[in-house]
Design a protein around this motif. Structure first.
Motif, PDB file in Angstrom:
ATOM      1  N   CYS A  30      -0.187   7.339   5.859  1.00 63.03           N
ATOM      2  CA  CYS A  30       1.127   7.061   6.453  1.00 63.03           C
ATOM      3  C   CYS A  30       1.971   8.328   6.584  1.00 63.03           C
ATOM      4  O   CYS A  30       3.034   8.309   7.198  1.00 63.03           O
ATOM      5  CB  CYS A  30       1.879   6.037   5.607  1.00 63.03           C
ATOM      6  SG  CYS A  30       2.490   6.682   4.036  1.00 63.03           S
ATOM      7  N   CYS A  78       1.011   7.375  -2.402  1.00 65.91           N
ATOM      8  CA  CYS A  78       1.053   5.920  -2.180  1.00 65.91           C
ATOM      9  C   CYS A  78      -0.089   5.206  -2.917  1.00 65.91           C
ATOM     10  O   CYS A  78      -1.154   5.777  -3.143  1.00 65.91           O
ATOM     11  CB  CYS A  78       0.906   5.599  -0.697  1.00 65.91           C
ATOM     12  SG  CYS A  78       2.245   6.184   0.331  1.00 65.91           S
ATOM     13  N   GLY A 124       0.801  -1.225   0.000  1.00 61.95           N
ATOM     14  CA  GLY A 124       0.000   0.000   0.000  1.00 61.95           C
ATOM     15  C   GLY A 124       0.828   1.266   0.000  1.00 61.95           C
ATOM     16  O   GLY A 124       0.335   2.335  -0.373  1.00 61.95           O
ATOM     17  N   HIS A 125       2.095   1.170   0.423  1.00 58.57           N
ATOM     18  CA  HIS A 125       2.906   2.390   0.525  1.00 58.57           C
ATOM     19  C   HIS A 125       4.004   2.450  -0.534  1.00 58.57           C
ATOM     20  O   HIS A 125       4.963   3.223  -0.392  1.00 58.57           O
ATOM     21  CB  HIS A 125       3.408   2.558   1.964  1.00 58.57           C
ATOM     22  CG  HIS A 125       2.244   2.538   2.909  1.00 58.57           C
ATOM     23  ND1 HIS A 125       1.344   3.588   2.989  1.00 58.57           N
ATOM     24  CD2 HIS A 125       1.769   1.550   3.705  1.00 58.57           C
ATOM     25  CE1 HIS A 125       0.380   3.253   3.827  1.00 58.57           C
ATOM     26  NE2 HIS A 125       0.603   2.022   4.280  1.00 58.57           N
ATOM     27  N   CYS A 170      -1.323  10.295   1.812  1.00 61.47           N
ATOM     28  CA  CYS A 170      -1.637   8.955   2.323  1.00 61.47           C
ATOM     29  C   CYS A 170      -1.684   9.012   3.848  1.00 61.47           C
ATOM     30  O   CYS A 170      -1.036   9.862   4.458  1.00 61.47           O
ATOM     31  CB  CYS A 170      -0.556   7.978   1.849  1.00 61.47           C
ATOM     32  SG  CYS A 170      -0.799   6.295   2.449  1.00 61.47           S
TER      33      CYS A 170
HETATM   34 ZN   LIG Z   1       1.390   5.551   2.421  1.00 60.49          ZN
END
Ligand SMILES: [Zn+2]
Length: 374
Positions: free
Chosen positions: A251, A256, A238-239, A249
């Motif tokens: 994160c 991402c 996912g990243h 994102c």
């Molecule tokens: Zn991310």
């Protein structure tokens, strides 16, 4: 050097016999087992007797004989034990019950927003109890309840560090399990789904399980083993960056894969449920079609990147797996177009368990332990 006593060696033989019958899928004969495992017929006979006494086998008729007594067809008693898998979603609780063959026997979803408190823990325990009652699950045969969570379980700290897309940062594992009167195991959601898909992959070929949910994750199953990486974030697909400086994102980075292919894009971001999105799409909504085209474009880029690096089957799971089936040809067409290497995109498939792979995988942890102890 490890020393084994005779009883332990016999147990290991018995376990091999059980696993051989299990992995055969179809019924086998005593002779098949003896030949495949290079064991004597009396040894196999003794193992079968013990496995039968433990109710682990089923004799499923006889095979044709080439002379003498007809050989018995031996199979696994699939329903000798059950296991329940629960997936704690941010708004819903998902439950499924499987037997030791990983056959999905029943499943249910219940609405309840996730909170980290006593009320939620009580609600969860009651939901599991109701699920057991409604489906007449024999609790004397229940191995336990596996709970899959969108985060990293840390048993030493007693918490699950939740993914940034979840409403709770840290989930109290002990509190959550405290009202459930069965053994409980916690598992990361993407790993659980990967385990389920891997379990029914008889050749144990290299495989990537791509978990497409609000968050995106995955599991890599390479060389017959799950690969988690040096610092355990292997498979966090996912990243991967798809668009430098792109959408924010959860994160903290930008661009991402998850920022473009979270299932939120097909639901929450539009103020609707994912069911409503796909209903609208089928009815010909131009707005939804535009979003879906863009979603598929990014999804194809993400999957193609994974495939370019790892060159193996990519199996889709998570919430999207329940809906993407009819659109798989479109996705494969995109995969074929953007790949540097010759492919028709058929390396990309949907998990056999579809949407339920996470629950099945969480439940399988108990089946796996049970089989180890035979
Ligand atoms: Zn991310």
């Amino acid at each position: 050097m490890a020393t084994y006593n005779t009883a332990e060696l016999r147990r290991q033989n018995r376990n091999r016999v059980f696993r051989y019958i299990y992995s055969s899928g179809n019924p086998v004969t005593k002779q098949d087992i003896a030949q495949a495992l290079n064991l004597s017929l009396p040894t196999v006979g003794q193992d079968l007797k013990e496995l039968q006494e433990a109710d682990l086998l089923e004799f499923q008729g006889t095979f044709d004989s080439t002379g003498g007594r007809k050989p018995r067809a031996i199979g696994i008693a699939n329903n000798v034990r059950y296991s329940i898998g629960v997936y704690i979603g941010h708004k819903r609780i998902h439950m499924a019950c499987i037997n030791i063959r990983a056959q999905l026997l029943c499943s249910q979803r219940v609405s309840r927003p996730l909170t980290n408190d006593e009320e939620y823990a009580r609600f969860l325990a009651q939901a599991i109890e109701d699920f057991i009652q409604i489906n007449n699950i024999d609790t004397s045969r229940l191995l336990g309840v596996g709970i899959a969570v969108a985060g990293v379980p840390q048993p030493d700290k007693g918490v699950v560090t939740m993914s940034p897309v979840q409403p709770v940062t840290e989930l109290d594992m002990n509190l959550l399990a405290s009202h459930i009167p069965y053994p409980v195991l916690f598992e990361n959601d993407a790993n659980a789904g990967g385990l389920a898909t891997w379990w029914v992959n008889p050749e144990k070929k290299n495989m990537i399980y791509l978990f497409l949910h609000r968050g995106i994750g995955g599991t890599m199953l390479l060389g017959g083993q799950p690969y988690h990486g040096s610092t355990l974030h292997g498979g966090e697909f996912g990243h991967m960056c798809l668009v430098p400086g792109g959408e924010a994102c959860g994160c903290g980075q930008k661009g991402c894969f998850e920022a473009y292919c979270s299932t939120k894009r097909l639901s929450e971001d539009l103020g609707i449920s994912i069911e409503e999105f796909f209903e609208g799409l089928q009815k010909g909504s131009e707005e939804y079609q535009k979003i879906w085209d863009s979603y598929l474009d990014y999804l194809a880029i993400g999957i193609n990147n994974i495939h370019i690096v790892l060159d193996c089957q990519v199996v889709l799971g998570g919430l999207l797996a329940g809906y993407i089936g009819p659109y798989l040809p479109e996705l494969r067409e995109r995969l074929s177009k953007i790949s540097t290497f010759e492919t028709d995109g058929s390396y990309c498939t949907v998990s056999t368990f579809g949407y339920w792979s996470t629950c099945v995988g969480a439940a399988l942890n108990f089946v796996s332990r049970f089989m180890d102890e035979i």
